[in-house]
Design a protein around this motif. Structure first.
Motif, PDB file in Angstrom:
ATOM      1  N   CYS A  83       0.916  -1.371  -0.043  1.00 49.12           N
ATOM      2  CA  CYS A  83       0.043   0.078  -0.032  1.00 49.12           C
ATOM      3  C   CYS A  83       0.705   1.338   0.110  1.00 49.12           C
ATOM      4  O   CYS A  83       1.703   1.339   0.925  1.00 49.12           O
ATOM      5  N   VAL A  84       0.812   2.032  -0.903  1.00 52.19           N
ATOM      6  CA  VAL A  84       1.613   3.404  -1.113  1.00 52.19           C
ATOM      7  C   VAL A  84       0.540   4.549  -0.578  1.00 52.19           C
ATOM      8  O   VAL A  84      -0.565   4.797  -0.896  1.00 52.19           O
ATOM      9  N   VAL A  85       1.329   5.232   0.448  1.00 52.70           N
ATOM     10  CA  VAL A  85       0.804   6.398   1.156  1.00 52.70           C
ATOM     11  C   VAL A  85       1.537   7.322   1.202  1.00 52.70           C
ATOM     12  O   VAL A  85       2.640   7.409   0.638  1.00 52.70           O
ATOM     13  N   GLU A  86       1.372   8.720   1.226  1.00 54.64           N
ATOM     14  CA  GLU A  86       1.774  10.054   1.110  1.00 54.64           C
ATOM     15  C   GLU A  86       2.750  10.141   2.569  1.00 54.64           C
ATOM     16  O   GLU A  86       3.812  10.557   2.360  1.00 54.64           O
ATOM     17  N   GLN A  87       1.918  10.003   3.639  1.00 58.74           N
ATOM     18  CA  GLN A  87       2.623  10.333   4.768  1.00 58.74           C
ATOM     19  C   GLN A  87       2.594   9.256   6.004  1.00 58.74           C
ATOM     20  O   GLN A  87       1.609   8.241   5.806  1.00 58.74           O
ATOM     21  N   PRO A  88       3.503   9.215   6.669  1.00 59.05           N
ATOM     22  CA  PRO A  88       3.343   8.099   8.012  1.00 59.05           C
ATOM     23  C   PRO A  88       1.990   8.054   8.858  1.00 59.05           C
ATOM     24  O   PRO A  88       1.747   7.085   9.212  1.00 59.05           O
ATOM     25  N   SER A  89       1.535   9.203   8.929  1.00 61.01           N
ATOM     26  CA  SER A  89       0.238   9.185   9.668  1.00 61.01           C
ATOM     27  C   SER A  89      -0.803   8.556   8.921  1.00 61.01           C
ATOM     28  O   SER A  89      -1.622   8.244   9.536  1.00 61.01           O
ATOM     29  N   GLN A  90      -0.745   8.391   7.625  1.00 57.71           N
ATOM     30  CA  GLN A  90      -1.517   7.498   7.013  1.00 57.71           C
ATOM     31  C   GLN A  90      -1.550   6.206   7.346  1.00 57.71           C
ATOM     32  O   GLN A  90      -2.489   5.260   7.147  1.00 57.71           O
ATOM     33  N   VAL A  91      -0.425   5.819   7.465  1.00 55.09           N
ATOM     34  CA  VAL A  91      -0.034   4.158   7.965  1.00 55.09           C
ATOM     35  C   VAL A  91      -0.837   3.966   9.358  1.00 55.09           C
ATOM     36  O   VAL A  91      -1.630   2.940   9.378  1.00 55.09           O
ATOM     37  N   VAL A  92      -0.715   4.807  10.152  1.00 54.07           N
ATOM     38  CA  VAL A  92      -1.180   4.787  11.171  1.00 54.07           C
ATOM     39  C   VAL A  92      -2.919   4.585  11.102  1.00 54.07           C
ATOM     40  O   VAL A  92      -3.526   3.952  11.862  1.00 54.07           O
ATOM     41  N   ALA A  93      -3.363   5.566  10.319  1.00 57.68           N
ATOM     42  CA  ALA A  93      -4.759   5.660  10.160  1.00 57.68           C
ATOM     43  C   ALA A  93      -5.476   4.355   9.517  1.00 57.68           C
ATOM     44  O   ALA A  93      -6.587   3.808   9.888  1.00 57.68           O
ATOM     45  N   ILE A  94      -4.622   3.655   8.639  1.00 56.44           N
ATOM     46  CA  ILE A  94      -4.967   2.403   8.006  1.00 56.44           C
ATOM     47  C   ILE A  94      -4.999   1.521   9.007  1.00 56.44           C
ATOM     48  O   ILE A  94      -5.887   0.616   9.196  1.00 56.44           O
ATOM     49  N   GLU A  95      -3.937   1.410   9.893  1.00 57.02           N
ATOM     50  CA  GLU A  95      -3.689   0.315  10.764  1.00 57.02           C
ATOM     51  C   GLU A  95      -4.862   0.150  11.936  1.00 57.02           C
ATOM     52  O   GLU A  95      -5.331  -0.758  12.243  1.00 57.02           O
ATOM     53  N   GLN A  96      -5.405   1.539  12.185  1.00 56.97           N
ATOM     54  CA  GLN A  96      -6.486   1.630  13.226  1.00 56.97           C
ATOM     55  C   GLN A  96      -7.687   1.457  12.721  1.00 56.97           C
ATOM     56  O   GLN A  96      -8.628   1.112  13.412  1.00 56.97           O
ATOM     57  N   ALA A  97      -7.990   1.719  11.176  1.00 58.69           N
ATOM     58  CA  ALA A  97      -9.301   1.552  10.739  1.00 58.69           C
ATOM     59  C   ALA A  97      -9.646   0.162   9.889  1.00 58.69           C
ATOM     60  O   ALA A  97     -10.722  -0.096   9.724  1.00 58.69           O
ATOM     61  N   ALA A  98      -8.507  -0.094   9.188  1.00 57.96           N
ATOM     62  CA  ALA A  98      -8.830  -1.249   8.421  1.00 57.96           C
ATOM     63  C   ALA A  98      -8.057  -2.562   8.621  1.00 57.96           C
ATOM     64  O   ALA A  98      -7.358  -2.541   9.586  1.00 57.96           O
ATOM     65  N   ASP A  99      -8.680  -3.675   8.008  1.00 60.43           N
ATOM     66  CA  ASP A  99      -8.280  -4.835   8.279  1.00 60.43           C
ATOM     67  C   ASP A  99      -7.260  -5.295   7.249  1.00 60.43           C
ATOM     68  O   ASP A  99      -7.277  -6.448   6.643  1.00 60.43           O
ATOM     69  N   TYR A 100      -6.135  -4.375   7.038  1.00 59.74           N
ATOM     70  CA  TYR A 100      -5.183  -4.411   6.193  1.00 59.74           C
ATOM     71  C   TYR A 100      -3.984  -5.343   6.694  1.00 59.74           C
ATOM     72  O   TYR A 100      -3.485  -4.792   7.818  1.00 59.74           O
ATOM     73  N   ARG A 101      -3.360  -6.242   5.933  1.00 53.73           N
ATOM     74  CA  ARG A 101      -2.409  -6.998   6.494  1.00 53.73           C
ATOM     75  C   ARG A 101      -1.098  -7.071   5.722  1.00 53.73           C
ATOM     76  O   ARG A 101      -0.322  -7.876   5.852  1.00 53.73           O
ATOM     77  N   GLY A 102      -1.056  -6.261   4.626  1.00 60.87           N
ATOM     78  CA  GLY A 102      -0.092  -6.055   3.825  1.00 60.87           C
ATOM     79  C   GLY A 102       1.030  -5.195   4.188  1.00 60.87           C
ATOM     80  O   GLY A 102       1.134  -4.675   5.621  1.00 60.87           O
ATOM     81  N   LEU A 103       1.986  -4.800   3.544  1.00 62.41           N
ATOM     82  CA  LEU A 103       3.110  -3.831   3.672  1.00 62.41           C
ATOM     83  C   LEU A 103       2.707  -2.509   3.168  1.00 62.41           C
ATOM     84  O   LEU A 103       1.857  -2.413   2.464  1.00 62.41           O
ATOM     85  N   TYR A 104       3.642  -1.344   3.538  1.00 62.27           N
ATOM     86  CA  TYR A 104       3.456  -0.239   3.170  1.00 62.27           C
ATOM     87  C   TYR A 104       4.837   0.337   2.400  1.00 62.27           C
ATOM     88  O   TYR A 104       5.715  -0.024   2.534  1.00 62.27           O
ATOM     89  N   PHE A 105       4.560   1.699   1.595  1.00 68.86           N
ATOM     90  CA  PHE A 105       5.433   2.307   1.126  1.00 68.86           C
ATOM     91  C   PHE A 105       5.113   3.784   1.405  1.00 68.86           C
ATOM     92  O   PHE A 105       4.170   4.160   0.828  1.00 68.86           O
ATOM     93  N   VAL A 106       5.850   4.492   2.057  1.00 68.03           N
ATOM     94  CA  VAL A 106       5.489   5.975   2.433  1.00 68.03           C
ATOM     95  C   VAL A 106       6.532   6.817   1.386  1.00 68.03           C
ATOM     96  O   VAL A 106       7.565   6.914   1.615  1.00 68.03           O
ATOM     97  N   LEU A 107       5.685   7.706   0.694  1.00 68.40           N
ATOM     98  CA  LEU A 107       6.497   8.780  -0.236  1.00 68.40           C
ATOM     99  C   LEU A 107       6.785   9.943   0.430  1.00 68.40           C
ATOM    100  O   LEU A 107       7.652  10.333   0.184  1.00 68.40           O
ATOM    101  N   GLY A 108       6.124  10.292   1.385  1.00 67.92           N
ATOM    102  CA  GLY A 108       6.610  11.518   2.016  1.00 67.92           C
ATOM    103  C   GLY A 108       6.071  12.854   1.299  1.00 67.92           C
ATOM    104  O   GLY A 108       6.776  13.935   1.570  1.00 67.92           O
ATOM    105  N   GLY A 109       5.116  12.575   0.521  1.00 70.34           N
ATOM    106  CA  GLY A 109       4.696  14.126  -0.231  1.00 70.34           C
ATOM    107  C   GLY A 109       4.094  13.501  -1.721  1.00 70.34           C
ATOM    108  O   GLY A 109       3.724  12.211  -1.679  1.00 70.34           O
ATOM    109  N   ARG A 110       3.884  14.327  -2.380  1.00 68.61           N
ATOM    110  CA  ARG A 110       3.167  14.248  -3.877  1.00 68.61           C
ATOM    111  C   ARG A 110       4.157  14.691  -4.866  1.00 68.61           C
ATOM    112  O   ARG A 110       4.981  15.701  -4.646  1.00 68.61           O
TER     113      ARG A 110
END
Length: 197
Positions: A83-110
């Motif tokens: 899962c590609v997200v823009e910010q580390p805070s979005q990793v936290v949001a997905i972990e808290q709200a979704a049942d996602y069990r994969g890995l992440y990549f944080v861009l740090g912006g757009r």
């Protein structure tokens, strides 16, 4: 006079926090000094420690105090999902709200050439290396802004060239939202992404 100067420095330093203007910074400073010096000292200690010890995970670029974050180090996670997200805070949001069990990549912006943010600043070379590690599906969870859409398309093109399936998180009417208060673009996306009931 020096004491007042230090108070001004504290108030000014608190203004670096998002949403904290001059009055809020002054209120926080006075609260800490008058009512919670112990909390202020604890805050200062933890903040200094965090600023020196927290860096980026070498695999996904999220914030961590270790070389590899806990998510990337977890062998129970599904390494075929990225899962590609823009910010580390979005990793936290997905972990808290979704049942996602994969890995992440944080861009740090757009991507934003006018602001000097290109593929290198977002670690897209590192992302491309990850695509060669047997990723089965890349999930784009980037903002639906103009820059987010361009960034998503750039990443999707690279992933597709590696034979990786690309999906995007659903967009549309928020849960509990009223249709008349939803903007036209969001409503159009909701209709385009409709599914069986």
């Amino acid at each position: 006079m020096a004491e007042r100067s230090l108070l001004n420095q504290l108030t000014g330093a608190l203004r670096c926090l998002p949403g904290v203007g001059p009055k809020s910074a002054q209120r926080i400073a006075f609260h800490l000094l008058e009512r919670d010096r112990e909390g202020g000292l604890r805050l200062a200690h933890v903040m200094a420690d965090a600023m020196t010890r927290i860096g980026r995970c070498r695999r996904c670029r999220t914030l961590t105090e270790h070389e590899v974050c806990a998510i990337c180090a977890n062998a129970q996670r599904d390494a075929s999902l990225l899962c590609v997200v823009e910010q580390p805070s979005q990793v936290v949001a997905i972990e808290q709200a979704a049942d996602y069990r994969g890995l992440y990549f944080v861009l740090g912006g757009r991507l934003s050439p006018l602001d000097g943010i290109g593929p290198d600043e977002l670690g897209l070379g590192q992302l491309e290396d990850r695509l060669e590690e047997g990723i089965g599906e890349l999930i784009l969870a980037v903002s639906p802004t103009v820059e987010g859409t361009v960034t998503g398309q750039f990443i999707a093109d690279r992933a597709l060239s590696h034979g990786v399936r690309v999906t995007r998180i659903a967009q549309g009417v928020p849960l509990g939202g009223e249709l008349e208060s939803v903007d036209g673009g969001t409503l159009a996306l909701a209709f385009a992404g409709r599914r069986d009931f």
